[in-house]
Design a protein around this motif. Structure first.
Motif, short mmCIF file in Angstrom:
data_model
loop_
_atom_site.label_atom_id
_atom_site.label_comp_id
_atom_site.label_asym_id
_atom_site.label_seq_id
_atom_site.Cartn_x
_atom_site.Cartn_y
_atom_site.Cartn_z
N GLN A 1 0.86 -1.18 0.00
CA GLN A 1 0.00 0.00 0.00
C GLN A 1 0.89 1.23 0.00
N ILE A 2 0.59 2.21 -0.86
CA ILE A 2 1.47 3.35 -1.05
C ILE A 2 0.76 4.62 -0.60
N GLY A 3 1.43 5.43 0.21
CA GLY A 3 0.85 6.63 0.78
C GLY A 3 0.90 7.81 -0.18
N GLY A 4 0.25 8.91 0.23
CA GLY A 4 0.15 10.10 -0.60
C GLY A 4 1.09 11.21 -0.14
N GLY A 5 0.71 12.47 -0.44
CA GLY A 5 1.55 13.60 -0.09
C GLY A 5 0.72 14.86 0.11
N GLY A 6 1.24 15.80 0.91
CA GLY A 6 0.54 17.05 1.17
C GLY A 6 -0.84 16.80 1.74
N TYR A 7 -1.85 17.42 1.15
CA TYR A 7 -3.23 17.17 1.55
C TYR A 7 -3.88 16.09 0.67
N ASN A 8 -3.04 15.31 -0.05
CA ASN A 8 -3.54 14.24 -0.92
C ASN A 8 -4.51 14.82 -1.96
N GLY A 9 -5.58 14.09 -2.28
CA GLY A 9 -6.55 14.57 -3.26
C GLY A 9 -6.38 14.01 -4.65
N VAL A 10 -5.30 13.27 -4.88
CA VAL A 10 -5.03 12.63 -6.16
C VAL A 10 -4.80 11.14 -5.90
N VAL A 11 -5.40 10.29 -6.71
CA VAL A 11 -5.26 8.86 -6.50
C VAL A 11 -3.80 8.44 -6.72
N VAL A 12 -3.26 7.70 -5.78
CA VAL A 12 -1.93 7.11 -5.92
C VAL A 12 -2.07 5.88 -6.81
N SER A 13 -1.45 5.90 -7.99
CA SER A 13 -1.68 4.85 -8.97
C SER A 13 -1.02 3.54 -8.60
N GLY A 14 0.14 3.60 -7.94
CA GLY A 14 0.84 2.37 -7.57
C GLY A 14 1.59 1.71 -8.71
N THR A 15 1.68 2.35 -9.87
CA THR A 15 2.35 1.73 -11.01
C THR A 15 3.79 2.18 -11.17
N GLY A 16 4.18 3.26 -10.54
CA GLY A 16 5.50 3.83 -10.80
C GLY A 16 6.56 3.38 -9.82
N VAL A 17 7.73 3.95 -10.03
CA VAL A 17 8.87 3.71 -9.16
C VAL A 17 8.67 4.46 -7.86
#
Length: 551
Positions: A114-130
């Motif tokens: 499971q991968i966390g977000g940043g700042g106030y979030n608001g954008v889906v973390v895709s989980g596909t990248g490095v």
């Protein structure tokens, strides 16, 4: 060791196989009898009942489920995978859904991340990248099932408007983590016919806070956590940012132009760069540099004349810097007995002229922005307006963090909902969970001293031996909040997995610098409180020329 988690996952498997997943469609074959492509297609349109998620929701809907071919445009994973998008419905119709993405590789290694977000979030973390600051091979390409979400609202990471919605604030604080975890694990169990053997979490900044949050609130759900540059004391850093903005914009002469901030930084380098034995543009021996702080400040202070803009610090300008250096002390307690926020290594190599540094213009915008008015103040301003005062027109410069009056109860409640300062990790330790935290000693957003203080609180509570059995803290000289004169690239996920699965506890690691100007040089990544000291011979661009030394 993992009985509670295994019981929950076993339930997810049995529930996940039930026919109500796909409404009135025919009964399904067992997942192991079908190729992943068919199992993936079956999940499209599936409805997950509320009972599948431990926290209250109105269930979840799978909006799409499609195989991504190994040679599909944009697929850099090295293999095909099933990409699932969905949303977890809120109890209140006016609360935004939690949107999430889940990726299931055809060659699964039996682990989930499971991968966390940043700042106030608001954008889906895709989980596909490095993963940030990691080698080039993405976790999905390594066979991990990966997933992330938007924390329950839509907007870029600077927007705090969702603070007006109570359920959205609770989701952002902690609930989205559990809700998405449970939904994703049920889907994983349905697709592969079994739950993950290992469940990990990784994130930085807000994602780092989320990593500590899952250990504190859901300790039985995770085997290992990477929590970098963690915004543990979320309310504290927002209040300090507000106080910093008040010094810059509420005090005559408090603004410091970027040229003068650059002069401050260069002066600290001139005094402290060589204290670790190498003139390499990095202040590594922060403790030794701090002994020269009075000398540095004295050399920067204006002395009885009208200064040029980039020549010296006036008293109001120095007072602004000291707000950031000294941190925040409160006459009341936030959740978990927190009394303020630790200050920054301001005169020990922290550069304040980047995108996330101090203000770049002398006028405060009606809605402060990161570059114009400084990251800390912009984020603190939004926090006070929307989370605390619930008033978009509230003037944050009039808010006194030391004496919040009628807002004090709200501040304390928010620190409980969003903060991750609870030092009780006993359940996480008891079931064998591991933790790796990496942070820059020159971080200008999350104070490295706040992270160190939490680590020291763990040592005081559990003792050094027990903390050593489950946690590694790496403080990186020259590294800021995603930038800096040294930006480390290191395989923390590999180190965590080896620790969890094979008992190979990480010690000194080697980090490769990915800063554009010095790309490719390396340094030892030393366990706190050690730091890299030049051994006196060999190239200063090679980690082998340095030793991990006591400050």
């Amino acid at each position: 060791m993992h009985r509670a988690r295994d019981r929950r996952l076993a339930a997810a498997v049995s529930i996940g196989a039930a026919a109500f997943w796909l409404g009135a469609q025919p009964a399904l074959a067992a997942p192991k009898e079908l190729p992943l492509a068919l199992r993936c297609a079956e999940l499209a349109g599936a409805v997950l009942p509320p009972e599948l998620i431990a926290l209250p929701t109105a269930g979840a809907l799978i909006e799409s489920a499609n195989m991504v071919g190994a040679t599909a445009p944009g697929n850099q994973q090295g293999g095909e995978y099933c990409r699932i998008t969905g949303r977890i419905k809120a109890l209140n119709a006016t609360t935004p859904d939690i949107r999430f993405d889940l990726n299931l590789p055809r060659r699964w290694n039996g682990r989930a991340l499971q991968i966390g977000g940043g700042g106030y979030n608001g954008v889906v973390v895709s989980g596909t990248g490095v993963m940030p600051f990691s080698p080039d091979r993405a976790p999905l390409a390594q066979g991990y099932a990966t997933f992330g979400d938007d924390s329950g609202h839509v907007g870029d990471s600077s927007l705090a408007v969702f603070g007006l919605v109570d359920e959205a604030v609770t989701n952002f604080g902690y609930a989205h983590l559990k809700k998405t975890h449970d939904a994703a694990l049920a889907l994983i169990a349905r697709a592969y016919g079994r739950p993950p053997q290992r469940m990990y979490f990784a994130g930085g900044s807000t994602g780092g806070r989320e990593g500590y949050t899952v250990m504190q609130r859901y300790p039985d759900d995770y085997d290992g956590v990477i929590a970098n540059s963690p915004a543990l004391n979320f309310s504290g850093v927002r209040l300090l940012g507000l106080k910093l903005g008040q010094a810059e914009y509420g005090t005559p002469g408090g603004f410091i132009p970027p040229l003068l901030l650059e002069h401050v930084y260069q002066r600290t380098l001139a005094v402290c760069d060589k204290l670790d034995g190498a003139a390499d543009g990095i202040v590594s021996d922060v403790a030794a540099c701090r002994e020269h702080e009075a000398e540095i400040i004295a050399s920067l202070r204006c002395a009885g004349h009208t200064p040029a803009r980039d020549e010296c610090l006036t008293d109001p300008q120095l007072a602004t810097l000291l707000v950031m250096r000294d941190g925040l002390s409160l006459p009341y307690k936030l959740a978990w007995d927190v009394g303020g926020y630790r200050g920054y290594n301001l005169f020990q190599g922290t550069h304040l002229t980047g995108m996330l540094g101090l203000a770049h213009q002398a006028e405060r915008l009606p809605v402060p922005t990161f570059f114009a008015n400084g990251y800390l103040f912009a984020q603190g301003d939004g926090y006070i307006r929307y989370f605390v005062a619930h008033d978009a027109e509230f003037d944050s410069l009039r808010f006194d963090p030391q004496h919040p009056g009628k807002y004090r109860a709200q501040l304390v409640a928010l620190s409980q909902t969003i903060g991750a300062m609870n030092p009780d990790l006993s359940r996480y330790i008891a079931h064998g969970g591991k933790l790796i935290t990496l942070q820059g000693l020159a971080d200008e957003v999350i104070s490295p001293n706040q992270t160190i203080a939490y680590y020291e609180a763990l040592n005081e509570r559990f003792g050094g031996d027990q903390v050593n059995s489950f946690m590694r803290l790496y403080m990186v000289p020259g590294f800021q909040h995603g930038s800096g004169v040294f930006i480390p690239s290191v395989d923390l996920l590999g180190a965590l997995d080896a620790w969890v699965t094979r008992g190979m506890a990480p010690e000194t690691l080697t980090a490769t610098d990915i800063a554009p100007a010095t790309n490719g040089r390396s340094r030892p990544l030393c366990r706190y409180p050690l730091f890299p000291r030049y051994a006196g011979k060999g190239s200063v661009n090679l980690a082998s020329s340095f030793v991990c030394a006591q400050p």
